[in-house]
Design a protein around this motif. Structure first.
Motif, mmCIF file in Angstrom:
data_model
loop_
_atom_site.group_PDB
_atom_site.id
_atom_site.type_symbol
_atom_site.label_atom_id
_atom_site.label_comp_id
_atom_site.label_asym_id
_atom_site.label_seq_id
_atom_site.Cartn_x
_atom_site.Cartn_y
_atom_site.Cartn_z
ATOM 1 N N ASN A 63 0.699 -1.224 -0.098
ATOM 2 C CA ASN A 63 0.011 0.103 -0.012
ATOM 3 C C ASN A 63 0.749 1.370 0.193
ATOM 4 O O ASN A 63 0.287 2.416 0.193
ATOM 5 N N ASP A 64 2.096 1.315 -0.168
ATOM 6 C CA ASP A 64 3.044 2.344 -0.136
ATOM 7 C C ASP A 64 4.409 1.715 -0.792
ATOM 8 O O ASP A 64 5.416 1.459 -0.148
ATOM 9 N N TYR A 65 4.229 1.686 -2.152
ATOM 10 C CA TYR A 65 5.167 0.684 -3.165
ATOM 11 C C TYR A 65 6.448 1.339 -2.920
ATOM 12 O O TYR A 65 7.631 0.540 -3.045
ATOM 13 N N ALA A 66 6.816 2.838 -2.911
ATOM 14 C CA ALA A 66 8.041 3.393 -2.899
ATOM 15 C C ALA A 66 8.660 3.740 -1.691
ATOM 16 O O ALA A 66 9.806 4.387 -1.664
ATOM 17 N N HIS A 67 7.942 3.392 -0.480
ATOM 18 C CA HIS A 67 8.419 3.737 0.748
ATOM 19 C C HIS A 67 9.964 3.375 0.936
ATOM 20 O O HIS A 67 10.435 2.206 0.603
ATOM 21 N N LYS A 68 10.769 4.517 1.509
ATOM 22 C CA LYS A 68 12.119 4.088 1.912
ATOM 23 C C LYS A 68 12.408 4.322 3.324
ATOM 24 O O LYS A 68 11.562 5.413 3.964
ATOM 25 N N TRP A 69 13.160 3.724 4.148
ATOM 26 C CA TRP A 69 13.258 4.125 5.568
ATOM 27 C C TRP A 69 14.011 5.530 5.652
ATOM 28 O O TRP A 69 15.059 5.710 5.038
ATOM 29 N N PRO A 70 13.220 6.502 6.600
ATOM 30 C CA PRO A 70 13.817 7.575 6.621
ATOM 31 C C PRO A 70 15.307 7.651 7.002
ATOM 32 O O PRO A 70 15.968 8.223 6.856
ATOM 33 N N GLY A 71 15.367 6.749 8.110
ATOM 34 C CA GLY A 71 16.800 6.595 8.611
ATOM 35 C C GLY A 71 17.828 5.987 7.624
ATOM 36 O O GLY A 71 18.928 5.850 8.159
ATOM 37 N N ARG A 72 17.357 5.631 6.609
ATOM 38 C CA ARG A 72 18.315 4.985 5.687
ATOM 39 C C ARG A 72 19.232 3.893 6.131
ATOM 40 O O ARG A 72 18.692 2.984 6.968
ATOM 41 N N GLU A 73 20.681 3.867 6.000
ATOM 42 C CA GLU A 73 21.397 3.036 6.447
ATOM 43 C C GLU A 73 21.381 2.773 7.832
ATOM 44 O O GLU A 73 21.523 1.554 8.408
ATOM 45 N N GLN A 74 21.160 3.922 8.724
ATOM 46 C CA GLN A 74 21.086 3.654 10.151
ATOM 47 C C GLN A 74 19.987 2.952 10.617
ATOM 48 O O GLN A 74 19.891 1.970 11.506
ATOM 49 N N ASP A 75 18.863 2.931 9.778
ATOM 50 C CA ASP A 75 17.516 2.116 10.084
ATOM 51 C C ASP A 75 17.847 0.594 9.720
ATOM 52 O O ASP A 75 17.445 -0.283 10.506
ATOM 53 N N ALA A 76 18.612 0.421 8.449
ATOM 54 C CA ALA A 76 19.125 -0.846 8.084
ATOM 55 C C ALA A 76 19.841 -1.629 9.244
ATOM 56 O O ALA A 76 19.849 -2.604 9.835
ATOM 57 N N GLU A 77 20.909 -0.730 9.656
ATOM 58 C CA GLU A 77 21.709 -1.399 11.072
ATOM 59 C C GLU A 77 21.004 -1.698 12.242
ATOM 60 O O GLU A 77 21.042 -2.617 12.788
ATOM 61 N N VAL A 78 19.825 -0.743 12.400
ATOM 62 C CA VAL A 78 19.069 -1.106 13.754
ATOM 63 C C VAL A 78 18.136 -2.282 13.451
ATOM 64 O O VAL A 78 18.388 -3.358 14.319
ATOM 65 N N ILE A 79 17.593 -2.567 12.524
ATOM 66 C CA ILE A 79 16.588 -3.444 11.999
ATOM 67 C C ILE A 79 17.343 -4.890 12.101
ATOM 68 O O ILE A 79 17.053 -5.934 12.471
ATOM 69 N N PHE A 80 18.247 -4.789 11.058
ATOM 70 C CA PHE A 80 18.970 -6.097 10.748
ATOM 71 C C PHE A 80 19.892 -6.593 12.064
ATOM 72 O O PHE A 80 19.858 -7.708 12.339
ATOM 73 N N PHE A 83 19.228 3.022 -0.990
ATOM 74 C CA PHE A 83 18.754 4.538 -0.931
ATOM 75 C C PHE A 83 19.378 5.282 -1.979
ATOM 76 O O PHE A 83 20.285 4.847 -2.363
ATOM 77 N N LYS A 84 18.633 6.263 -2.396
ATOM 78 C CA LYS A 84 19.066 7.311 -3.492
ATOM 79 C C LYS A 84 20.445 7.629 -3.122
ATOM 80 O O LYS A 84 20.654 8.265 -1.735
ATOM 81 N N GLY A 85 21.603 7.542 -3.928
ATOM 82 C CA GLY A 85 22.700 8.271 -3.855
ATOM 83 C C GLY A 85 23.541 7.545 -3.014
ATOM 84 O O GLY A 85 24.968 7.636 -2.793
ATOM 85 N N GLY A 86 23.127 6.217 -2.594
ATOM 86 C CA GLY A 86 23.998 5.433 -1.663
ATOM 87 C C GLY A 86 24.549 4.225 -2.627
ATOM 88 O O GLY A 86 23.593 3.621 -3.347
ATOM 89 N N PRO A 87 25.682 3.653 -2.266
ATOM 90 C CA PRO A 87 25.855 2.521 -3.137
ATOM 91 C C PRO A 87 25.420 1.079 -3.016
ATOM 92 O O PRO A 87 25.339 0.363 -3.568
ATOM 93 N N ASP A 88 25.166 0.918 -1.512
ATOM 94 C CA ASP A 88 24.711 -0.479 -1.223
ATOM 95 C C ASP A 88 23.096 -0.806 -1.419
ATOM 96 O O ASP A 88 22.177 -0.227 -1.118
ATOM 97 N N SER A 89 23.018 -2.154 -1.785
ATOM 98 C CA SER A 89 21.947 -2.734 -1.768
ATOM 99 C C SER A 89 21.266 -3.188 -0.542
ATOM 100 O O SER A 89 22.098 -3.226 0.407
ATOM 101 N N LEU A 90 20.129 -3.472 -0.530
ATOM 102 C CA LEU A 90 19.515 -4.154 1.010
ATOM 103 C C LEU A 90 20.288 -5.439 1.215
ATOM 104 O O LEU A 90 20.257 -5.581 2.474
ATOM 105 N N VAL A 91 20.499 -5.964 0.182
ATOM 106 C CA VAL A 91 21.292 -7.471 0.305
ATOM 107 C C VAL A 91 22.631 -6.980 1.029
ATOM 108 O O VAL A 91 22.922 -7.876 1.904
ATOM 109 N N ALA A 92 23.181 -6.203 0.557
ATOM 110 C CA ALA A 92 24.550 -5.788 0.912
ATOM 111 C C ALA A 92 24.628 -5.393 2.485
ATOM 112 O O ALA A 92 25.414 -5.642 3.250
ATOM 113 N N LEU A 93 23.708 -4.407 2.674
ATOM 114 C CA LEU A 93 23.555 -3.871 4.082
ATOM 115 C C LEU A 93 22.934 -5.039 5.050
ATOM 116 O O LEU A 93 23.443 -5.212 6.474
ATOM 117 N N ALA A 94 22.093 -5.961 4.799
ATOM 118 C CA ALA A 94 21.604 -7.123 5.666
ATOM 119 C C ALA A 94 23.191 -8.175 6.023
ATOM 120 O O ALA A 94 23.195 -8.424 6.995
#
Ligand SMILES: Cc1cc2nc3c(=O)[nH]c(=O)nc-3n(C[C@H](O)[C@H](O)[C@H](O)COP(=O)(O)O)c2cc1C
Length: 366
Positions: free
Chosen positions: A240-257, A280-291
């Protein structure tokens, strides 16, 4: 990590369960259960084709977990009573007959429930009307109504629903449990800043918003037993929000994973629209790489947009252990066998999912 040409066809161990290869079928809701939410013979035949076609792992469609607010769609299967539990047995046996393993995906729809035979209304972390529109191919129409904010008792009941369903899934013969923490459903609502406005221990900053999912992991782990893989699926985008991105970007990935890794999950399943692209826009890493970075020891399943062998290998090379295929598996239920034999792959035809997303006779004919 596997980068060699044969990497897709090596075994992989998740919590003592040895998968025959690195190719999984992604969870896909096909609204083909009976009115009572029992899995049908059609479903057993549908899942069997993926096993016969060489997939090492099948992840089921999202299965509802209680007889209160969890059901999201009419004709969605559940695993909440003896009849529903028993109805999964032929599905599990069909997978096992061909050497595949099968994990049950447990799902609570929360605020984006659009068809529930047990309740007229919905619940969510906060009384915030969901974005987006109901999905017509799942019998919905129009806006989602605002949910009621869950009280402590409802939160405890929802957690208990996951735990009880996990026990039933193990009893039905499933090889593992996937907790659906992605795509906008209840657990993702708790993880999402704008859907979770709570000021109690279930809400707050990103870390605090993981309290619900970690409570579910703990409860499911206790019921499933130590030998059963318990994984969690995570996404940024939502149905229901196809393009949502975590507002905290990589920091959110760090916390969640990082929090999920600490909680002792057996695997992480990440999904993006295109698994190999930067998260994330402008960042190099995929969610796979961040996980991989923030949950380094945790087996990783990656999903999203993979349509061929080269892409699947690229996603493995980026850090995934297993690649899950959705639409490419619908188009090619024998995807693993085909790529091993260097046969041509079919493109995905959206007509399969219309007007309703139920399993079509043409799919079973192949
Ligand atoms: C018909 C359909 C039903 C889906 N149902 C589920 C579901 O029940 N649970 C889930 O986690 N994802 C569900 N998804 C999302 C897929 O698992 C997957 O993430 C998505 O299709 C993108 O991967 P793909 O490009 O390989 O298709 C569904 C997707 C489709 C097309």
């Amino acid at each position: 990590m596997s980068t060699d040409a044969t990497g897709l066809f090596t075994t992989f161990d998740i919590n003592g369960v040895t998968l025959g290869n690195r190719l999984a079928v992604a969870p896909m809701t096909r609204v083909s259960a009976s009115d009572e939410g029992t899995a049908t013979e059609t479903m057993a035949r549908y899942y069997e084709r993926f096993a016969r076609g060489g997939f090492g792992l099948l992840i089921t469609e999202g299965i509802y977990t209680d007889r209160a607010f969890s059901q999201g769609y009419l004709h969605q299967p559940g695993i909440t009573d003896e009849a529903q539990e028993q109805a999964w047995r032929p599905v599990v046996e069909a997978a096992h007959r061909h050497g595949a393993h099968i994990f049950a995906q447990l799902m609570h729809a929360g605020a984006i429930s659009q068809g529930n035979r047990f309740r007229e209304t919905s619940i969510g972390p906060s009384a915030v009307q969901p974005k987006g529109e109901q999905m017509e191919f799942y019998y919905g129409k129009g806006a989602y109504p605002a949910p009621e904010a869950m009280n402590e008792e409802q939160i405890a009941d929802a957690i208990e629903g996951f735990a009880a369903s996990a026990a039933r899934a193990v009893a039905a013969g499933f090889d593992g449990i996937e907790i659906h923490g992605a795509n906008g459903y209840l657990i993702d609502q708790f993880l999402t800043d704008y859907a979770n406005r709570r000021r109690d221990r279930w809400g707050g900053d990103t870390r605090q918003r993981t309290t619900f999912v970690t409570a579910i992991v703990e409860a499911v782990r206790a019921k499933a037993g130590p030998g059963v893989p318990v994984g969690v699926r995570i996404s940024q985008g939502k149905v229901n929000d196809y393009a949502h991105k975590w507002p905290g970007r990589e920091q959110d990935a760090e916390v969640i994973f990082g929090t999920l890794a600490e909680a002792g999950i057996s695997y992480l399943h990440v999904t993006e629209h295109r698994a190999w692209e930067p998260a994330f826009k402008g960042g190099p890493d995929s969610l796979v790489a961040l996980a991989r970075r923030y949950a380094p020891q945790v087996p990783l399943i990656a999903n999203g947009g993979v349509q061929d062998r080269a892409r699947a290998q690229e996603v493995l090379a980026a850090g995934a252990d297993i690649v899950a295929l959705g639409k490419a598996a619908l188009a090619n239920p024998d995807f693993p066998n085909r790529i091993q034999a260097a046969q041509e792959l079919a493109g995905f035809d959206h007509a399969i999912l219309g007007p309703i997303a139920n399993i079509k006779p043409t799919e079973l004919a192949a």
